[in-house]
Design a protein around this motif. Sequence first.
Motif, short mmCIF file in Angstrom:
data_model
loop_
_atom_site.label_atom_id
_atom_site.label_comp_id
_atom_site.label_asym_id
_atom_site.label_seq_id
_atom_site.Cartn_x
_atom_site.Cartn_y
_atom_site.Cartn_z
N LYS A 1 0.84 -1.19 0.00
CA LYS A 1 0.00 0.00 0.00
C LYS A 1 0.89 1.25 0.00
N ARG B 1 2.48 1.63 -3.44
CA ARG B 1 1.57 2.20 -4.46
C ARG B 1 1.48 3.72 -4.28
N GLU C 1 4.65 5.24 -5.65
CA GLU C 1 4.64 5.32 -7.12
C GLU C 1 3.79 6.49 -7.59
N ARG C 2 2.61 6.65 -6.97
CA ARG C 2 1.73 7.76 -7.36
C ARG C 2 2.40 9.10 -7.07
#
Lengths: 169, 258
Positions: B40, B43, B46-47
Amino acid sequence: MNDKQKLFNSLVEAYQKPLYRYGYWLCGDGSIAEDLVQETFLRAWRALDSLHNTAAAKSWLVTILRRENARRFQRKAFEYSDVPMESLVDEGAGEVYSAELETMRIGIERLDEKYREPLLMQVLMGFTQEEISEQMEIPANTVATRLRRARLQLRDFLMADEDVVGGVK
Amino acid sequence: MNCMDFRRVSLEDPQGLSESATIHVQSCSACNVYYRQLLKQERLLERALNVGVPEDLVAHTLLRHGFEQKDIPAKTGNNQELDSTLTPINSSINSSFSWRRFATGFALVASIVAVTIGINVQQLSDPEEIARMLVSHIEEEAHTLSARDTVSKGRLTNTLSNVDIQQLAHLGDVTFAGNCLVDGKWAAHLVMKTEQGPVTVLLMPNSKLRSIDHLGSGGDRVQTVALRGGSMALIGSDRKELDLVRERVVSSVRIHHI
Protein backbone atom coordinates in the motif's frame (compact mmCIF):
# COMPACT_ATOMS: atom_id res chain seq x y z
CA MET A 1 15.09 11.46 -41.74
CA ASN A 2 18.24 9.41 -41.16
CA ASP A 3 18.60 6.50 -38.74
CA LYS A 4 20.41 8.61 -36.15
CA GLN A 5 17.63 11.18 -36.14
CA LYS A 6 14.99 8.45 -35.90
CA LEU A 7 16.76 6.84 -32.96
CA PHE A 8 17.12 10.21 -31.25
CA ASN A 9 13.43 11.02 -31.68
CA SER A 10 12.52 7.58 -30.35
CA LEU A 11 14.71 8.08 -27.29
CA VAL A 12 13.09 11.44 -26.59
CA GLU A 13 9.61 9.97 -26.95
CA ALA A 14 10.37 6.96 -24.79
CA TYR A 15 12.38 8.48 -21.96
CA GLN A 16 11.37 12.11 -21.60
CA LYS A 17 8.76 11.32 -18.96
CA PRO A 18 10.77 9.06 -16.63
CA LEU A 19 13.80 11.32 -17.04
CA TYR A 20 11.77 14.44 -16.25
CA ARG A 21 10.37 12.78 -13.11
CA TYR A 22 13.80 11.57 -12.12
CA GLY A 23 15.25 15.04 -12.63
CA TYR A 24 12.33 16.60 -10.82
CA TRP A 25 12.93 14.54 -7.70
CA LEU A 26 16.66 15.15 -7.90
CA CYS A 27 16.39 18.91 -7.98
CA GLY A 28 12.87 19.58 -6.70
CA ASP A 29 11.97 22.09 -9.39
CA GLY A 30 9.97 21.58 -12.58
CA SER A 31 11.76 24.24 -14.63
CA ILE A 32 15.20 22.95 -13.69
CA ALA A 33 14.06 19.40 -14.37
CA GLU A 34 12.93 20.47 -17.85
CA ASP A 35 16.33 22.06 -18.52
CA LEU A 36 18.07 18.95 -17.21
CA VAL A 37 16.10 16.74 -19.59
CA GLN A 38 16.80 19.00 -22.56
CA GLU A 39 20.52 19.18 -21.74
CA THR A 40 20.58 15.42 -21.29
CA PHE A 41 19.13 14.83 -24.74
CA LEU A 42 21.44 17.39 -26.35
CA ARG A 43 24.45 15.62 -24.88
CA ALA A 44 22.92 12.28 -25.87
CA TRP A 45 22.62 13.49 -29.48
CA ARG A 46 26.27 14.54 -29.57
CA ALA A 47 27.36 11.12 -28.30
CA LEU A 48 24.68 9.02 -29.98
CA ASP A 49 27.17 7.23 -32.20
CA SER A 50 28.66 5.66 -29.07
CA LEU A 51 25.34 4.02 -28.15
CA HIS A 52 25.70 0.60 -29.73
CA ASN A 53 23.00 -1.20 -27.79
CA THR A 54 19.58 0.45 -27.51
CA ALA A 55 18.81 -1.82 -24.54
CA ALA A 56 21.40 0.17 -22.60
CA ALA A 57 19.84 3.51 -23.54
CA LYS A 58 18.02 4.03 -20.26
CA SER A 59 21.12 3.58 -18.09
CA TRP A 60 23.11 5.72 -20.50
CA LEU A 61 20.61 8.58 -20.36
CA VAL A 62 20.39 8.41 -16.55
CA THR A 63 24.18 8.64 -16.39
CA ILE A 64 24.12 11.74 -18.58
CA LEU A 65 21.34 13.33 -16.53
CA ARG A 66 23.13 12.67 -13.24
CA ARG A 67 26.33 14.21 -14.59
CA GLU A 68 24.39 17.19 -15.89
CA ASN A 69 22.82 17.62 -12.46
CA ALA A 70 26.29 17.46 -10.86
CA ARG A 71 27.49 20.17 -13.28
CA ARG A 72 24.59 22.32 -12.16
CA PHE A 73 25.88 22.11 -8.61
CA GLN A 74 29.32 23.12 -9.80
CA ARG A 75 27.90 26.17 -11.52
CA LYS A 76 25.65 27.23 -8.70
CA ALA A 77 25.13 25.87 -5.23
CA PHE A 78 21.54 24.74 -4.88
CA GLU A 79 19.93 23.31 -1.80
CA TYR A 80 17.02 21.00 -2.35
CA SER A 81 15.47 22.14 0.90
CA ASP A 82 15.31 25.71 -0.46
CA VAL A 83 12.57 24.71 -2.86
CA PRO A 84 9.16 25.97 -1.75
CA MET A 85 7.09 23.00 -0.70
CA GLU A 86 4.12 24.06 -2.82
CA SER A 87 6.19 23.60 -5.97
CA LEU A 88 6.51 19.93 -5.11
CA VAL A 89 2.84 19.20 -4.84
CA ASP A 90 1.46 21.20 -7.72
CA GLU A 91 2.63 19.15 -10.66
CA GLY A 92 0.01 16.45 -10.99
CA ALA A 93 -2.15 17.92 -13.70
CA GLY A 94 -5.79 17.25 -12.98
CA GLU A 95 -4.97 14.97 -10.08
CA VAL A 96 -7.55 14.68 -7.35
CA TYR A 97 -6.30 16.21 -4.10
CA SER A 98 -5.04 13.60 -1.69
CA ALA A 99 -3.61 14.43 1.70
CA GLU A 100 -1.68 11.18 1.96
CA LEU A 101 -0.20 11.72 -1.49
CA GLU A 102 1.04 15.15 -0.48
CA THR A 103 2.43 13.75 2.76
CA MET A 104 4.29 11.11 0.79
CA ARG A 105 5.71 13.76 -1.56
CA ILE A 106 6.96 15.78 1.38
CA GLY A 107 8.42 12.60 2.84
CA ILE A 108 10.28 11.86 -0.42
CA GLU A 109 11.56 15.43 -0.53
CA ARG A 110 12.89 15.12 3.02
CA LEU A 111 14.79 11.92 2.34
CA ASP A 112 18.51 12.36 2.24
CA GLU A 113 19.69 12.23 -1.38
CA LYS A 114 21.72 9.08 -0.75
CA TYR A 115 18.47 7.31 0.16
CA ARG A 116 16.20 9.07 -2.32
CA GLU A 117 18.23 8.41 -5.44
CA PRO A 118 18.35 4.60 -5.27
CA LEU A 119 14.61 4.67 -4.64
CA LEU A 120 14.06 6.84 -7.74
CA MET A 121 16.18 4.49 -9.81
CA GLN A 122 14.24 1.45 -8.63
CA VAL A 123 10.69 2.80 -8.68
CA LEU A 124 10.80 5.37 -11.49
CA MET A 125 13.38 3.84 -13.80
CA GLY A 126 12.84 0.15 -13.03
CA PHE A 127 16.52 -0.52 -12.30
CA THR A 128 17.58 -3.67 -10.48
CA GLN A 129 19.75 -3.35 -7.39
CA GLU A 130 22.74 -4.44 -9.47
CA GLU A 131 22.03 -1.70 -12.02
CA ILE A 132 21.71 0.87 -9.24
CA SER A 133 25.00 -0.36 -7.80
CA GLU A 134 26.73 0.16 -11.17
CA GLN A 135 25.10 3.53 -11.74
CA MET A 136 25.95 4.91 -8.31
CA GLU A 137 29.27 3.10 -8.05
CA ILE A 138 28.50 1.70 -4.62
CA PRO A 139 28.36 -1.95 -3.47
CA ALA A 140 25.10 -3.84 -4.03
CA ASN A 141 24.62 -4.47 -0.31
CA THR A 142 24.88 -0.70 0.29
CA VAL A 143 22.14 -0.19 -2.30
CA ALA A 144 19.97 -2.75 -0.47
CA THR A 145 20.56 -1.01 2.85
CA ARG A 146 19.70 2.40 1.41
CA LEU A 147 16.51 1.11 -0.20
CA ARG A 148 15.44 -0.43 3.11
CA ARG A 149 16.19 2.72 5.07
CA ALA A 150 14.43 4.91 2.52
CA ARG A 151 11.22 2.91 2.82
CA LEU A 152 11.46 2.75 6.60
CA GLN A 153 11.96 6.51 6.80
CA LEU A 154 8.96 7.08 4.54
CA ARG A 155 6.90 4.73 6.67
CA ASP A 156 7.92 6.56 9.85
CA PHE A 157 7.14 9.90 8.23
CA LEU A 158 3.69 8.74 7.13
CA MET A 159 2.93 7.27 10.54
CA ALA A 160 4.02 10.45 12.28
CA ASP A 161 1.69 12.40 10.04
CA GLU A 162 -1.55 11.20 11.62
CA ASP A 163 -1.02 7.57 10.64
CA VAL A 164 -2.20 8.26 7.08
CA VAL A 165 -1.15 4.90 5.66
CA GLY A 166 -3.16 2.94 8.14
CA GLY A 167 -0.58 1.94 10.68
CA VAL A 168 2.21 0.26 8.72
CA LYS A 169 4.33 -1.52 11.31
CA MET B 1 13.32 -17.77 5.37
CA ASN B 2 12.30 -16.33 8.74
CA CYS B 3 10.19 -13.24 9.43
CA MET B 4 13.17 -10.95 9.94
CA ASP B 5 14.73 -11.98 6.63
CA PHE B 6 11.41 -11.55 4.86
CA ARG B 7 10.92 -8.03 6.16
CA ARG B 8 14.44 -7.11 5.18
CA VAL B 9 14.17 -8.32 1.58
CA SER B 10 10.63 -7.02 1.12
CA LEU B 11 11.78 -3.52 2.07
CA GLU B 12 14.57 -3.74 -0.49
CA ASP B 13 12.23 -4.54 -3.38
CA PRO B 14 8.57 -5.03 -2.43
CA GLN B 15 7.56 -5.94 -5.97
CA GLY B 16 10.38 -8.33 -6.69
CA LEU B 17 9.99 -11.04 -4.05
CA SER B 18 12.03 -14.18 -4.51
CA GLU B 19 10.35 -17.58 -4.52
CA SER B 20 11.35 -18.30 -0.92
CA ALA B 21 10.02 -14.89 0.19
CA THR B 22 6.74 -15.56 -1.61
CA ILE B 23 6.41 -18.93 0.09
CA HIS B 24 7.08 -17.31 3.47
CA VAL B 25 4.54 -14.52 3.05
CA GLN B 26 1.87 -17.01 2.02
CA SER B 27 2.38 -19.07 5.14
CA CYS B 28 2.99 -16.34 7.76
CA SER B 29 -0.05 -14.26 8.62
CA ALA B 30 1.94 -11.55 10.46
CA CYS B 31 4.24 -11.04 7.47
CA ASN B 32 1.25 -11.19 5.17
CA VAL B 33 -0.30 -8.21 6.96
CA TYR B 34 3.07 -6.45 6.99
CA TYR B 35 3.54 -7.05 3.27
CA ARG B 36 0.07 -5.83 2.30
CA GLN B 37 0.70 -2.60 4.19
CA LEU B 38 4.11 -2.26 2.57
CA LEU B 39 2.53 -2.67 -0.89
CA LYS B 40 0.00 0.00 0.00
CA GLN B 41 2.86 2.33 0.89
CA GLU B 42 4.62 1.37 -2.34
CA ARG B 43 1.57 2.20 -4.46
CA LEU B 44 1.38 5.58 -2.73
CA LEU B 45 5.10 6.09 -3.41
CA GLU B 46 4.64 5.32 -7.12
CA ARG B 47 1.73 7.76 -7.36
CA ALA B 48 3.68 10.44 -5.52
CA LEU B 49 6.72 10.08 -7.77
CA ASN B 50 4.68 10.26 -10.97
CA VAL B 51 4.44 14.04 -11.09
CA GLY B 52 2.92 15.60 -14.19
CA VAL B 53 5.25 16.11 -17.15
CA PRO B 54 4.96 19.32 -19.22
CA GLU B 55 3.01 18.51 -22.37
CA ASP B 56 5.40 20.48 -24.56
CA LEU B 57 8.58 18.87 -23.24
CA VAL B 58 9.09 16.73 -26.36
CA ALA B 59 8.47 19.68 -28.67
CA HIS B 60 10.86 21.91 -26.72
CA THR B 61 13.53 19.22 -26.61
CA LEU B 62 13.31 18.54 -30.36
CA LEU B 63 13.24 22.23 -31.15
CA ARG B 64 16.29 22.91 -29.02
CA HIS B 65 17.96 19.96 -30.69
CA GLY B 66 17.06 21.56 -34.03
CA PHE B 67 18.86 24.75 -33.02
CA GLU B 68 21.85 22.72 -31.97
CA GLN B 69 21.98 21.32 -35.49
CA LYS B 70 21.96 24.82 -36.93
CA ASP B 71 24.63 26.13 -34.59
CA ILE B 72 26.90 23.08 -34.58
CA PRO B 73 27.13 21.03 -37.78
CA ALA B 74 26.18 17.45 -36.93
CA LYS B 75 28.84 14.76 -37.14
CA THR B 76 26.70 12.79 -39.58
CA GLY B 77 25.85 15.94 -41.53
CA ASN B 78 22.46 14.72 -42.68
CA ASN B 79 19.86 16.69 -40.79
CA GLN B 80 18.67 19.01 -43.51
CA GLU B 81 15.16 17.65 -43.28
CA LEU B 82 14.73 18.70 -39.66
CA ASP B 83 16.58 21.94 -40.24
CA SER B 84 14.35 22.88 -43.17
CA THR B 85 11.40 23.18 -40.80
CA LEU B 86 13.30 25.72 -38.75
CA THR B 87 14.28 28.25 -41.40
CA PRO B 88 12.27 31.13 -39.87
CA ILE B 89 14.52 31.09 -36.84
CA ASN B 90 17.37 33.57 -36.67
CA SER B 91 20.62 31.67 -36.98
CA SER B 92 22.43 34.15 -34.75
CA ILE B 93 20.87 32.68 -31.61
CA ASN B 94 23.63 31.99 -29.17
CA SER B 95 23.96 29.98 -26.02
CA SER B 96 23.30 32.91 -23.71
CA PHE B 97 19.79 33.36 -25.09
CA SER B 98 16.99 32.78 -22.63
CA TRP B 99 15.84 29.47 -24.00
CA ARG B 100 12.65 29.05 -22.04
CA ARG B 101 11.17 32.39 -23.08
CA PHE B 102 12.18 31.82 -26.64
CA ALA B 103 10.80 28.29 -26.85
CA THR B 104 7.42 29.37 -25.56
CA GLY B 105 7.15 31.93 -28.32
CA PHE B 106 7.92 29.35 -30.95
CA ALA B 107 5.51 26.64 -29.88
CA LEU B 108 4.07 26.72 -33.40
CA VAL B 109 7.43 25.84 -34.90
CA ALA B 110 7.76 23.03 -32.41
CA SER B 111 4.44 21.62 -33.49
CA ILE B 112 5.59 21.74 -37.10
CA VAL B 113 8.66 19.75 -36.12
CA ALA B 114 6.48 17.20 -34.39
CA VAL B 115 4.12 16.90 -37.35
CA THR B 116 7.04 16.56 -39.76
CA ILE B 117 8.47 13.75 -37.69
CA GLY B 118 5.07 12.03 -37.61
CA ILE B 119 4.66 12.20 -41.37
CA ASN B 120 8.03 10.63 -41.92
CA VAL B 121 7.12 7.39 -40.16
CA GLN B 122 7.05 4.74 -42.78
CA GLN B 123 3.71 2.99 -43.10
CA LEU B 124 3.88 -0.71 -43.93
CA SER B 125 0.82 -2.12 -45.69
CA ASP B 126 1.72 -5.51 -47.14
CA PRO B 127 0.80 -8.25 -44.58
CA GLU B 128 3.86 -10.29 -45.49
CA GLU B 129 6.10 -7.27 -45.09
CA ILE B 130 4.58 -6.48 -41.68
CA ALA B 131 4.92 -10.11 -40.54
CA ARG B 132 8.52 -10.28 -41.78
CA MET B 133 9.43 -7.08 -39.95
CA LEU B 134 7.91 -8.36 -36.68
CA VAL B 135 9.40 -11.86 -36.90
CA SER B 136 12.77 -10.35 -37.71
CA HIS B 137 12.48 -8.25 -34.54
CA ILE B 138 11.71 -11.34 -32.45
CA GLU B 139 14.66 -13.18 -33.99
CA GLU B 140 16.96 -10.31 -33.07
CA GLU B 141 15.74 -10.53 -29.48
CA ALA B 142 15.47 -14.31 -29.29
CA HIS B 143 16.83 -14.30 -25.73
CA THR B 144 13.49 -12.90 -24.59
CA LEU B 145 11.83 -16.23 -25.34
CA SER B 146 14.08 -18.24 -23.06
CA ALA B 147 13.13 -16.48 -19.79
CA ARG B 148 11.21 -18.75 -17.41
CA ASP B 149 10.55 -16.67 -14.28
CA THR B 150 7.65 -14.26 -14.10
CA VAL B 151 8.81 -10.63 -14.11
CA SER B 152 8.03 -8.42 -11.11
CA LYS B 153 4.97 -6.19 -11.13
CA GLY B 154 7.25 -3.19 -10.92
CA ARG B 155 9.19 -4.20 -14.02
CA LEU B 156 5.97 -4.77 -15.97
CA THR B 157 4.38 -1.52 -14.80
CA ASN B 158 7.54 0.39 -15.66
CA THR B 159 7.79 -1.13 -19.13
CA LEU B 160 4.19 -0.25 -19.89
CA SER B 161 4.29 3.24 -18.39
CA ASN B 162 7.39 4.10 -20.44
CA VAL B 163 5.13 3.98 -23.50
CA ASP B 164 2.11 5.51 -21.78
CA ILE B 165 0.22 2.30 -21.24
CA GLN B 166 -1.67 1.63 -18.05
CA GLN B 167 -2.31 -1.87 -16.81
CA LEU B 168 -5.90 -2.25 -15.65
CA ALA B 169 -5.95 -5.94 -14.80
CA HIS B 170 -3.65 -8.93 -14.39
CA LEU B 171 -2.07 -9.82 -17.73
CA GLY B 172 -1.05 -13.38 -16.93
CA ASP B 173 2.41 -14.94 -16.67
CA VAL B 174 4.75 -12.39 -18.23
CA THR B 175 8.28 -13.81 -18.44
CA PHE B 176 9.88 -10.88 -20.21
CA ALA B 177 9.08 -7.17 -20.18
CA GLY B 178 11.22 -4.50 -21.77
CA ASN B 179 11.11 -1.48 -24.05
CA CYS B 180 12.55 -1.70 -27.51
CA LEU B 181 12.46 -0.15 -30.94
CA VAL B 182 10.10 -1.76 -33.44
CA ASP B 183 10.40 -0.24 -36.89
CA GLY B 184 12.04 2.79 -35.32
CA LYS B 185 9.30 3.44 -32.76
CA TRP B 186 9.30 2.63 -29.06
CA ALA B 187 7.22 -0.29 -27.91
CA ALA B 188 6.57 -2.45 -24.89
CA HIS B 189 7.89 -5.94 -25.60
CA LEU B 190 6.29 -8.65 -23.48
CA VAL B 191 6.57 -12.41 -23.57
CA MET B 192 3.69 -14.36 -22.03
CA LYS B 193 3.86 -17.97 -20.94
CA THR B 194 1.09 -20.18 -22.37
CA GLU B 195 0.48 -23.93 -22.43
CA GLN B 196 1.58 -24.04 -26.06
CA GLY B 197 4.78 -22.06 -25.56
CA PRO B 198 5.71 -18.39 -25.34
CA VAL B 199 3.67 -15.71 -27.08
CA THR B 200 5.34 -12.39 -27.82
CA VAL B 201 3.22 -9.29 -27.43
CA LEU B 202 4.39 -5.97 -28.84
CA LEU B 203 2.38 -2.99 -27.68
CA MET B 204 3.14 -0.13 -30.05
CA PRO B 205 1.31 3.07 -29.12
CA ASN B 206 3.38 5.03 -31.62
CA SER B 207 2.81 2.80 -34.66
CA LYS B 208 -0.26 2.37 -36.80
CA LEU B 209 -0.10 -1.08 -38.36
CA ARG B 210 -3.02 -2.52 -40.30
CA SER B 211 -4.67 -5.64 -38.85
CA ILE B 212 -3.28 -8.90 -40.20
CA ASP B 213 -3.35 -12.62 -39.37
CA HIS B 214 -0.42 -14.19 -41.15
CA LEU B 215 1.06 -17.69 -40.99
CA GLY B 216 4.72 -17.67 -41.99
CA SER B 217 6.57 -20.49 -43.70
CA GLY B 218 8.50 -21.16 -40.49
CA GLY B 219 5.27 -21.86 -38.58
CA ASP B 220 5.22 -18.48 -36.83
CA ARG B 221 1.79 -16.95 -36.71
CA VAL B 222 1.69 -13.15 -36.61
CA GLN B 223 -1.40 -11.17 -35.71
CA THR B 224 -1.63 -7.42 -35.55
CA VAL B 225 -4.51 -5.48 -34.11
CA ALA B 226 -5.18 -1.79 -34.64
CA LEU B 227 -5.95 -0.30 -31.24
CA ARG B 228 -7.61 2.97 -30.34
CA GLY B 229 -4.12 4.36 -29.84
CA GLY B 230 -1.43 2.55 -31.84
CA SER B 231 -1.20 -1.14 -32.59
CA MET B 232 -0.55 -4.48 -30.96
CA ALA B 233 1.25 -7.47 -32.46
CA LEU B 234 1.22 -11.08 -31.28
CA ILE B 235 3.71 -13.65 -32.44
CA GLY B 236 3.54 -17.31 -31.51
CA SER B 237 2.90 -20.75 -32.90
CA ASP B 238 -0.64 -21.56 -31.82
CA ARG B 239 -3.57 -19.53 -33.11
CA LYS B 240 -5.85 -20.44 -30.19
CA GLU B 241 -3.29 -19.21 -27.67
CA LEU B 242 -2.74 -16.03 -29.67
CA ASP B 243 -6.48 -15.37 -29.61
CA LEU B 244 -6.64 -15.91 -25.84
CA VAL B 245 -3.65 -13.66 -25.17
CA ARG B 246 -5.00 -10.98 -27.51
CA GLU B 247 -8.35 -10.89 -25.72
CA ARG B 248 -6.68 -10.75 -22.32
CA VAL B 249 -4.31 -7.96 -23.28
CA VAL B 250 -6.95 -5.87 -25.04
CA SER B 251 -9.16 -5.99 -21.95
CA SER B 252 -6.31 -5.39 -19.49
CA VAL B 253 -4.43 -2.34 -20.76
CA ARG B 254 -5.23 1.21 -21.72
CA ILE B 255 -3.16 3.39 -24.02
CA HIS B 256 -3.17 6.98 -22.87
CA HIS B 257 -2.14 9.05 -25.86
CA ILE B 258 -2.25 9.21 -29.70
